[in-house]
Design a protein around this motif. Structure first.
Motif, PDB file in Angstrom:
ATOM      1  N   ILE A 176       0.694  -1.210   0.237  1.00 26.45           N
ATOM      2  CA  ILE A 176       0.051  -0.019  -0.071  1.00 26.45           C
ATOM      3  C   ILE A 176       0.927   1.236  -0.072  1.00 26.45           C
ATOM      4  O   ILE A 176       0.435   2.125  -0.715  1.00 26.45           O
ATOM      5  CB  ILE A 176      -1.087   0.006   1.303  1.00 26.45           C
ATOM      6  CG1 ILE A 176      -1.737  -1.423   1.149  1.00 26.45           C
ATOM      7  CG2 ILE A 176      -1.940   1.106   1.189  1.00 26.45           C
ATOM      8  CD1 ILE A 176      -2.626  -1.527   0.078  1.00 26.45           C
ATOM      9  N   SER A 177       1.908   1.198   0.744  1.00 23.39           N
ATOM     10  CA  SER A 177       2.782   2.363   0.799  1.00 23.39           C
ATOM     11  C   SER A 177       4.119   1.811   1.296  1.00 23.39           C
ATOM     12  O   SER A 177       4.113   0.568   1.823  1.00 23.39           O
ATOM     13  CB  SER A 177       2.292   3.415   1.700  1.00 23.39           C
ATOM     14  OG  SER A 177       1.996   3.051   3.087  1.00 23.39           O
ATOM     15  N   GLN A 178       4.956   2.754   1.571  1.00 20.71           N
ATOM     16  CA  GLN A 178       6.204   2.301   2.101  1.00 20.71           C
ATOM     17  C   GLN A 178       6.291   1.773   3.674  1.00 20.71           C
ATOM     18  O   GLN A 178       5.759   2.460   4.308  1.00 20.71           O
ATOM     19  CB  GLN A 178       7.297   3.308   2.210  1.00 20.71           C
ATOM     20  CG  GLN A 178       8.711   3.019   2.409  1.00 20.71           C
ATOM     21  CD  GLN A 178       9.627   4.140   2.100  1.00 20.71           C
ATOM     22  OE1 GLN A 178       9.532   5.007   1.823  1.00 20.71           O
ATOM     23  NE2 GLN A 178      11.010   3.720   2.480  1.00 20.71           N
ATOM     24  N   GLY A 179       6.680   0.507   3.629  1.00 18.52           N
ATOM     25  CA  GLY A 179       6.619  -0.106   5.185  1.00 18.52           C
ATOM     26  C   GLY A 179       5.297  -0.400   5.458  1.00 18.52           C
ATOM     27  O   GLY A 179       5.109  -0.920   6.739  1.00 18.52           O
ATOM     28  N   ARG A 180       4.321  -0.464   4.388  1.00 20.17           N
ATOM     29  CA  ARG A 180       2.771  -1.000   4.852  1.00 20.17           C
ATOM     30  C   ARG A 180       2.450  -2.119   3.724  1.00 20.17           C
ATOM     31  O   ARG A 180       2.248  -1.582   2.494  1.00 20.17           O
ATOM     32  CB  ARG A 180       2.014   0.006   5.079  1.00 20.17           C
ATOM     33  CG  ARG A 180       0.531  -0.332   5.494  1.00 20.17           C
ATOM     34  CD  ARG A 180      -0.315   0.675   6.007  1.00 20.17           C
ATOM     35  NE  ARG A 180      -1.452   0.028   6.554  1.00 20.17           N
ATOM     36  CZ  ARG A 180      -2.596   0.219   5.851  1.00 20.17           C
ATOM     37  NH1 ARG A 180      -2.574   0.489   4.727  1.00 20.17           N
ATOM     38  NH2 ARG A 180      -3.899  -0.484   6.693  1.00 20.17           N
TER      39      ARG A 180
END
Length: 209
Positions: free
Chosen positions: A8-12
């Motif tokens: 979904i996004s950086q780190g997620r």
């Protein structure tokens, strides 16, 4: 879980938390002997893997077993989906579906789509034909699928899966389609080795036509 994870996004990274293990008739009988302890053990393994990979889950991990008459003994397949808290996939179309799974009839517009191997196909016509033939609306590259295998029909606010006399049959939530079966949000369709999920999404999230 890894195959269906989505960054979904950086780190997620969002990962499935709902798993349906499809087994042959004799293997399903063996799984039932173990019952809840086996499901709980698989849930624990899935949770440990999610933590090790840093995955984000939408809800509690759930493992279910289902009989699949297409599978031979010793072979199993797993359907992995993202299930939000309080939501369950419909396994068999009931006479009066619960409100959460019924197609929305309110003012908010929704787009019915088919999710095939991560690719979304918006159902923008009253009738969509799936099959191995290049002349179908959605060609399926699967030797176990007939040239014109399955038709998806929109009838007002309802959607139906209609088997077109296929050789190997069509299945919705593990049940063979005899004539036609109504689809609800989250219904699982199988034809040959191909697995399809029917979804009702906000129109902005619809896929390709």
């Amino acid at each position: 879980m890894d195959a269906k994870s989505l960054t979904i996004s950086q780190g997620r990274t969002l990962a499935p938390n709902h798993f349906t293990v499809r087994l042959s008739d004799p293997d399903f009988a063996k799984a039932r002997e173990w019952g809840a302890p086996l499901a709980q053990e698989l849930c624990s393994i899935a949770m440990e893997h999610a933590k090790s990979q840093g995955y984000t889950l939408q809800g509690a991990i759930e493992v279910n077993f289902r009989k699949d008459f297409e599978l031979r003994s010793g072979v199993f397949e797993i359907d992995a989906t993202i299930s939000e808290p309080g939501k369950r996939e419909v396994r068999q179309a009931p006479p009066a579906p619960p409100a959460p799974q019924a197609p929305p009839r309110g003012p908010a517009p929704v787009q019915p789509v088919l999710d095939i191997a991560g690719q979304r196909y918006a159902l923008n016509h009253a009738s969509i034909v799936l099959g191995r033939s290049a002349e179908t609306d959605i060609p399926i590259d699967d030797p176990g699928v007939s040239r014109k295998h399955l038709k998806i029909e929109q009838r007002g606010n309802t959607t139906w899966a209609v088997d077109m006399g296929s050789t190997n049959g069509s299945f919705v939530n593990g049940q063979r389609v005899v004539g036609e079966t109504e689809l609800f949000d989250g219904s699982n369709i199988s034809m040959g080795q191909t697995r399809i999920i029917f979804r009702l999404l906000p129109q902005s999230q619809g896929g390709r036509a």
